[in-house]
Design a protein around this motif. Structure first.
Motif, short mmCIF file in Angstrom:
data_model
loop_
_atom_site.label_atom_id
_atom_site.label_comp_id
_atom_site.label_asym_id
_atom_site.label_seq_id
_atom_site.Cartn_x
_atom_site.Cartn_y
_atom_site.Cartn_z
N LEU B 238 0.14 -10.61 1.09
CA LEU B 238 -0.34 -9.28 1.42
C LEU B 238 0.63 -8.23 0.91
O LEU B 238 0.21 -7.20 0.39
CB LEU B 238 -0.49 -9.16 2.94
CG LEU B 238 -1.64 -9.96 3.53
CD1 LEU B 238 -1.64 -9.83 5.03
CD2 LEU B 238 -2.96 -9.47 2.98
N LEU B 241 0.31 -7.09 -2.66
CA LEU B 241 -0.78 -6.20 -3.05
C LEU B 241 -0.32 -4.78 -3.36
O LEU B 241 -0.70 -4.21 -4.38
CB LEU B 241 -1.87 -6.18 -1.97
CG LEU B 241 -2.63 -7.49 -1.78
CD1 LEU B 241 -3.66 -7.34 -0.69
CD2 LEU B 241 -3.30 -7.91 -3.06
N ILE B 245 -0.62 -2.69 -6.87
CA ILE B 245 -1.23 -1.37 -7.00
C ILE B 245 -0.32 -0.45 -7.78
O ILE B 245 -0.74 0.29 -8.66
CB ILE B 245 -1.53 -0.80 -5.62
CG1 ILE B 245 -2.68 -1.58 -5.05
CG2 ILE B 245 -1.84 0.68 -5.71
CD1 ILE B 245 -3.28 -0.98 -3.86
N ALA B 280 11.07 -1.12 12.27
CA ALA B 280 9.94 -1.92 11.78
C ALA B 280 9.01 -1.14 10.86
O ALA B 280 7.84 -1.46 10.75
CB ALA B 280 9.14 -2.51 12.95
N ASN B 283 6.86 -2.89 8.15
CA ASN B 283 5.54 -3.47 8.35
C ASN B 283 4.46 -2.74 7.59
O ASN B 283 3.46 -3.33 7.19
CB ASN B 283 5.18 -3.49 9.83
CG ASN B 283 6.02 -4.49 10.58
OD1 ASN B 283 6.82 -5.19 9.99
ND2 ASN B 283 5.83 -4.55 11.89
N TRP B 284 4.60 -1.43 7.47
CA TRP B 284 3.51 -0.69 6.87
C TRP B 284 3.91 0.18 5.70
O TRP B 284 3.05 0.72 5.01
CB TRP B 284 2.82 0.18 7.92
CG TRP B 284 3.73 1.08 8.70
CD1 TRP B 284 4.23 0.83 9.94
CD2 TRP B 284 4.22 2.37 8.32
NE1 TRP B 284 5.01 1.88 10.35
CE2 TRP B 284 5.03 2.83 9.38
CE3 TRP B 284 4.07 3.18 7.19
CZ2 TRP B 284 5.68 4.07 9.35
CZ3 TRP B 284 4.72 4.41 7.16
CH2 TRP B 284 5.52 4.83 8.23
N TYR B 287 2.36 -0.45 2.22
CA TYR B 287 0.92 -0.17 2.10
C TYR B 287 0.65 1.31 2.05
O TYR B 287 -0.19 1.79 1.28
CB TYR B 287 0.16 -0.79 3.27
CG TYR B 287 0.35 -2.27 3.33
CD1 TYR B 287 1.27 -2.84 4.19
CD2 TYR B 287 -0.37 -3.10 2.49
CE1 TYR B 287 1.47 -4.19 4.21
CE2 TYR B 287 -0.19 -4.45 2.52
CZ TYR B 287 0.74 -5.00 3.37
OH TYR B 287 0.94 -6.33 3.40
N VAL B 288 1.35 2.05 2.89
CA VAL B 288 1.12 3.49 2.90
C VAL B 288 1.59 4.10 1.59
O VAL B 288 0.95 5.00 1.04
CB VAL B 288 1.85 4.13 4.12
CG1 VAL B 288 1.77 5.63 4.04
CG2 VAL B 288 1.22 3.65 5.40
N LEU B 291 -1.05 3.42 -0.85
CA LEU B 291 -2.19 4.29 -0.58
C LEU B 291 -1.94 5.67 -1.15
O LEU B 291 -2.79 6.24 -1.84
CB LEU B 291 -2.42 4.37 0.94
CG LEU B 291 -3.49 5.31 1.43
CD1 LEU B 291 -4.82 4.99 0.81
CD2 LEU B 291 -3.60 5.24 2.94
N LEU B 294 -2.30 5.58 -4.81
CA LEU B 294 -3.68 5.45 -5.27
C LEU B 294 -4.39 6.79 -5.25
O LEU B 294 -5.26 7.06 -6.07
CB LEU B 294 -4.45 4.48 -4.37
CG LEU B 294 -4.23 3.01 -4.65
CD1 LEU B 294 -5.00 2.20 -3.63
CD2 LEU B 294 -4.69 2.65 -6.04
N LEU B 295 -4.03 7.62 -4.29
CA LEU B 295 -4.70 8.90 -4.21
C LEU B 295 -4.40 9.74 -5.43
O LEU B 295 -5.23 10.50 -5.91
CB LEU B 295 -4.26 9.65 -2.93
CG LEU B 295 -4.79 9.01 -1.66
CD1 LEU B 295 -4.18 9.68 -0.45
CD2 LEU B 295 -6.29 9.12 -1.60
N VAL B 296 -3.17 9.57 -5.93
CA VAL B 296 -2.79 10.37 -7.08
C VAL B 296 -3.23 9.72 -8.38
O VAL B 296 -3.71 10.36 -9.30
CB VAL B 296 -1.24 10.53 -7.09
CG1 VAL B 296 -0.79 11.18 -8.37
CG2 VAL B 296 -0.82 11.36 -5.89
N PRO B 298 -5.41 6.43 -9.29
CA PRO B 298 -6.15 5.29 -8.79
C PRO B 298 -5.93 4.00 -9.56
O PRO B 298 -6.26 2.93 -9.05
CB PRO B 298 -7.62 5.72 -8.91
CG PRO B 298 -7.58 7.19 -8.91
CD PRO B 298 -6.30 7.58 -9.54
#
Lengths: 261, 310, 358
Positions: B238, B241, B245, B280, B283-284, B287-288, B291, B294-296, B298
């Motif tokens: 995971l 990923l 990106i 922690a 953990n995220w 991914y953030v 994200l 990707l917005l800028v 894709p």
């Protein structure tokens, strides 16, 4: 026939993909109530022209006027809202949905209401659904596709898919109908049927139609005017008989050597 | 301390303690390279077969499990490596037969979901074969730190970084220079066209998945030596990923760059800003970050823009 | 024959649009509903209610939610667990902050909270598609779980870090909390599922469902007919999260009694995705079939070896569960990508024609 102010005016439109100039200062008009054929060799920019009108591409120069108002930089859903509908060269049906649902999607812009009403179903949502269903059934009758109305669109043979796509475009009750090679891949009978539908739509509903077509027989039979594109430029514009004998067109497209008339 | 100054304080800390920051960076680079190793496997498979292999992480795990399991049963390390490699090749053949071939014409999303199914299957299967307790993987490199130019550097992490670097260079050469590499790129571009040129699709896919499996062995060894062979390894998939990106799904150097950005970003965020919010963040964060990226853009840093023809 | 489809012609479009066009079907379903409300509470054992029926209903809601987003609108989401968590924690905060509020209202309110969060995480969907979107939903999943772990306000500062369903009654019957019987909780769950299942069906068979499917099948062509992609996708995210939120609230209030974030982790997202794939993407019936199927497998694995006299360790059972899930996914994707719902349709068609092959 055609009267009054043109429905759509393309004024000096140029479209570029990177270094490739797909359309170069193309100007033409589509008059109310007429059937206009757009012809030209492959790669001439015919589909690109339709795509510009549909709002997928924006020209870097030139203007598009619909009903006299500047509509150059609209997004596709806004173009649909104006009353322009189209079909695609490669049939862009929703393969997972039935024929009926596909055509019903064409009614989307005519459907009002919020999802909250839809959630409850009984009442305004249901009434509206039934009204539009009745309208769509008339289109289904017109196109003679009653037998396949529940078939998933992905399972239909190519010719029928094209007919369904026409139905979806008609469902929107468009002022201008853009057809991209509506008869590609059809046999003689299917072509005759399609011609008949196109003529009927134009005569009965008064819908203005612009179609891209390669079959010169169809073009001669069906169209009021013909526009010829070659390498992104317009090289001829006029009634079919005139265009057929235009030397520039013959050179570029029809491939017949000049004869001393 | 007001919230703004609390947010800015870590920057001060960085400037005031450059050595520590360097250590954090190096730690981040090392972690990032570990992610890259996993991401490499993804990129290989995606480049050659267009399949987004969610099971890459579990393949890493499976490779590590097999290796450790064999070593525990007394096989000497070189023999264990060879057998594991053979197992991964067999796995590739099995996957091609059972999963890829039947689904060859389906939409990419279907293939993706199939790899999710594959992940669960292999997880259960691996546990069934080798048991579920954490295992130690000893490859003879001590997990200890050495001071280099005043900065603390971990030997194991450095070895992993070196290995990753060598692997990437080798793969890059493979794709650009060899015949098979070219065939792989053709296949990734257009299956049917490649078929019509006589490129044996099935063989190619087996090769690619096998190579990805071998890359998985390397990744498994590195990860396993660092944190023990355990099931959280499959969660690494995971984490890979966001790496993909950032780096793009089809770029080998992108996998490295993406891994580095994620690794460094994560570590820095956790060490310097983590305490502000209870820790922690790791953990995220990845991914953030992905994200936001990707917005800028894709398609990621190195990915190709997807142009849809109407 | 009592059940006859042949010779029954729908004479109005209204009849054609109905969910159950055939009268016998309608009677059957009505009877089934009545039975479902009355029989299990009175006759089924606590075990069946607690271990099978209640989780089935709760997960069916989640599966409906995910199916709307992924099956109908085509937006792959791995964040289901996170949205369920939003619903659960919202329900907890709302019902503890307003103890006099009828618990039946808390569920849709929790759903609305989850819908809000879903809308937020759905905004990127205009620019981001396919796998990329799946990774974005992972961001939602991991961030939300972290948030509920870290911020003690969400658990009302309980040191254990868990949330528990407070005792609440409806018409004098205890329906949540430690005193509530499985039967009572079952009835509430069933009520929610019946109402919102019907709503889901209404949404997907009309204008909204068609817009979603258009986006799913060919979003460029969808724009041509006037579908506005962002609005449609956001609606899908919102409604989907609403359902997942209610499911999350149901998970804690009606099924588990208490929970911590582990109950909503990434594995739950995968579990619900499996339900939707196996049951059938783009099918309301499929959501139910998938949920039931997935719930039953562990039950099956626990009980069957026991019945057959073969001992099976818990670890082995877990491993087999994983392998079976994985193998089933592969099986369905290869053999019948439209899942159990399509298999059911094919079976019905074959039964119609039986014993004639055509």
């Amino acid at each position: 026939m055609s009267e009054g102010r043109p429905l759509l005016e393309v004024q000096g439109v140029s479209v570029r993909f990177g270094a490739l100039l797909a359309l170069s200062r193309v100007s033409l008009e589509i008059r109310r109530g007429e059937i206009l054929a757009i012809i030209g060799p492959n790669g001439a920019g015919k589909t690109t022209l339709l795509n510009v009108i549909s709002g997928f591409y924006h020209p870097f120069e030139g203007r598009l006027l619909f009903e006299g108002r500047d509509r150059t930089r609209l997004a596709p859903p806004d173009v649909a809202a104006l009353g322009i509908a189209r079909t695609f060269q490669n049939v862009a049906l929703f393969k997972g949905m039935s024929v009926l649902d596909n055509i019903m999607t064409g009614r989307l812009l005519k459907m009002r209401g919020s999802f909250l009403l839809d959630a409850v179903w009984f009442g305004p949502a249901r009434r509206q659904e039934l009204e539009h269903r009745a309208f769509v059934e008339r289109i289904i009758d017109f196109l003679e596709i009653q037998a396949i109305r529940k078939t998933p669109a992905g399972r239909l043979p190519y010719g029928l898919q094209k007919r369904v796509e026409l139905g979806r475009a008609l469902a929107a009750e468009p002022k201008l109908l853009l057809l991209d090679e509506p008869m590609a891949g059809m046999n003689v009978e299917e072509k005759e049927d399609m011609c008949r539908f196109i003529l009927d739509v134009n005569e009965e509903f008064g819908t203005t139609i612009a179609l891209i077509e390669h079959d010169m027989g169809v073009v001669m039979d069906v169209s009021d005017r013909v526009v010829v594109l070659d390498y992104g430029r317009k090289i001829a514009d006029g009634p079919p008989a005139a265009v057929r004998t235009d030397p520039a067109v013959l050179d570029a497209y029809l491939g017949v050597s000049h004869e001393v008339a | 301390m007001g919230p703004l100054s609390a947010l800015l304080a870590p920057f001060q800390d960085i400037v005031q303690n450059p050595t520590f920051f360097a250590e954090v960076l190096i730690g981040g680079v090392a972690a990032g390279l570990m992610y890259s190793l996993v991401a490499l496997g993804f990129v290989l498979i995606f480049k050659a077969s267009g399949v987004f292999n969610f099971a890459q992480g579990v393949m890493v795990l499976f490779a590590a499990l097999t290796l450790v399991g064999l070593m525990e049963r007394g096989l000497p390390v070189p023999a264990a490596l060879v057998v594991t490699a053979l197992v991964m090749v067999a796995l590739a053949v099995g996957i091609e037969r059972a999963v890829l071939r039947p689904l060859v014409n389906q939409a990419p999303i279907i293939l993706f979901m199939a790899t999710i199914g594959l992940t669960f299957f292999l997880e259960g299967f691996g546990e069934l074969l080798w048991g579920s307790n954490v295992k130690r993987l000893d490859v003879g490199i001590p997990d200890e730190s050495v001071k280099v130019a005043g900065v603390l550097v971990n030997k194991l992490e450095m070895t992993a970084a070196l290995t990753a670097g060598i692997l990437v260079a080798a793969l890059a050469v493979f794709f650009q220079r060899t015949r098979i590499g070219r065939a792989l790129r053709a296949v990734a571009d257009d299956h049917e066209a490649a078929l019509s040129l006589g490129i044996p699709l099935k063989t190619i896919w087996v090769i690619v998945w096998a190579v990805a499996g071998l890359v998985g062995i390397v990744a498994g060894i590195m990860w396993g030596a660092k944190s023990g062979v355990q099931f959280s390894l499959s969660l690494i998939a995971l984490k890979a990923l966001p790496v993909l990106i950032l780096g793009g799904f089809t770029s080998v150097p992108g996998a490295i760059v993406g891994g580095l950005i994620i690794g460094v970003g994560e570590k820095t965020a956790e060490v310097y800003w983590g305490p502000l919010v209870g820790g922690a963040i790791e953990n995220w964060f990845a991914y953030v970050l992905a994200l936001a990226f990707l917005l800028v853009r894709p398609q990621g840093l190195f990915g190709e823009r997807i142009i849809e023809r109407v | 024959m009592i059940y006859r489809e042949a010779g029954y012609f729908k004479t109005t479009y209204a009849a054609d649009q109905a969910v159950f066009p055939i009268l016998q079907d309608r009677i059957f379903v009505a009877a089934l509903l009545v039975l479902a409300f009355l029989l299990p509470p009175l006759a089924f054992s606590e075990y069946w209610l607690q271990a099978v029926l209640i989780p089935f209903l709760v997960y069916a809601l989640a599966a409906l939610g995910l199916n709307i987003l992924t099956g109908y609108a085509g937006q792959l989401s791995l964040g289901t667990g996170g949205f369920m968590a939003v619903g659960a924690y919202s329900a907890f905060k709302i019902s503890t902050a307003f103890p006099d509020l009828n618990i039946l209202l808390v569920f849709p309110l929790a759903g609305l909270a989850a819908a809000g969060v879903g809308l937020l995480f759905g905004i990127p969907s205009l620019r981001i598609k396919g796998f990329y979107l799946a990774v974005a939903t992972l961001a939602a999943q991991f961030f939300l779980i972290w948030l509920f772990n870290k911020v003690p306000w969400f658990v009302n500062y309980a040191p254990s870090g868990t949330i528990s369903a407070p005792p609440r009654t409806v018409f004098g019957v205890m329906v949540t909390g430690p005193e509530a019987t499985a039967a009572a909780r079952y009835v509430v769950a069933l009520g929610l599922v019946v109402v919102f299942g019907w709503v889901a069906k209404n949404l997907v068979r009309g204008r909204v469902g068609r817009a979603w499917m258009a986006i799913r099948d060919r979003d460029i062509a969808a724009e041509i007919i006037g579908v506005r992609p962002l609005r449609t996708k956001l609606l899908a995210f919102g409604i989907s999260s609403f359902y997942c939120g209610m499911a999350g609230a149901g998970l804690v209030f009606l099924y588990l009694g208490s929970a911590e974030t582990l109950a909503f982790d990434i594995n739950v997202s995968f579990l619900v995705l499996f339900m939707v794939i196996i049951g059938g993407l783009g099918s309301v019936l499929g959501s139910f079939l998938g949920a039931g199927f997935i719930i039953l497998i562990p039950i099956f694995l626990t009980n069957v070896p026991h019945w057959l006299g073969l001992p099976m360790s818990v670890a082995l059972q877990k491993q087999l569960e994983l392998m079976i899930f994985g193998a089933l996914i592969l099986f369905f994707l290869i053999v019948e990508p439209h899942g159990l719902a399509r298999l059911w349709q094919i079976t019905k068609e074959k039964l119609r024609r039986w014993p004639f092959p055509y």
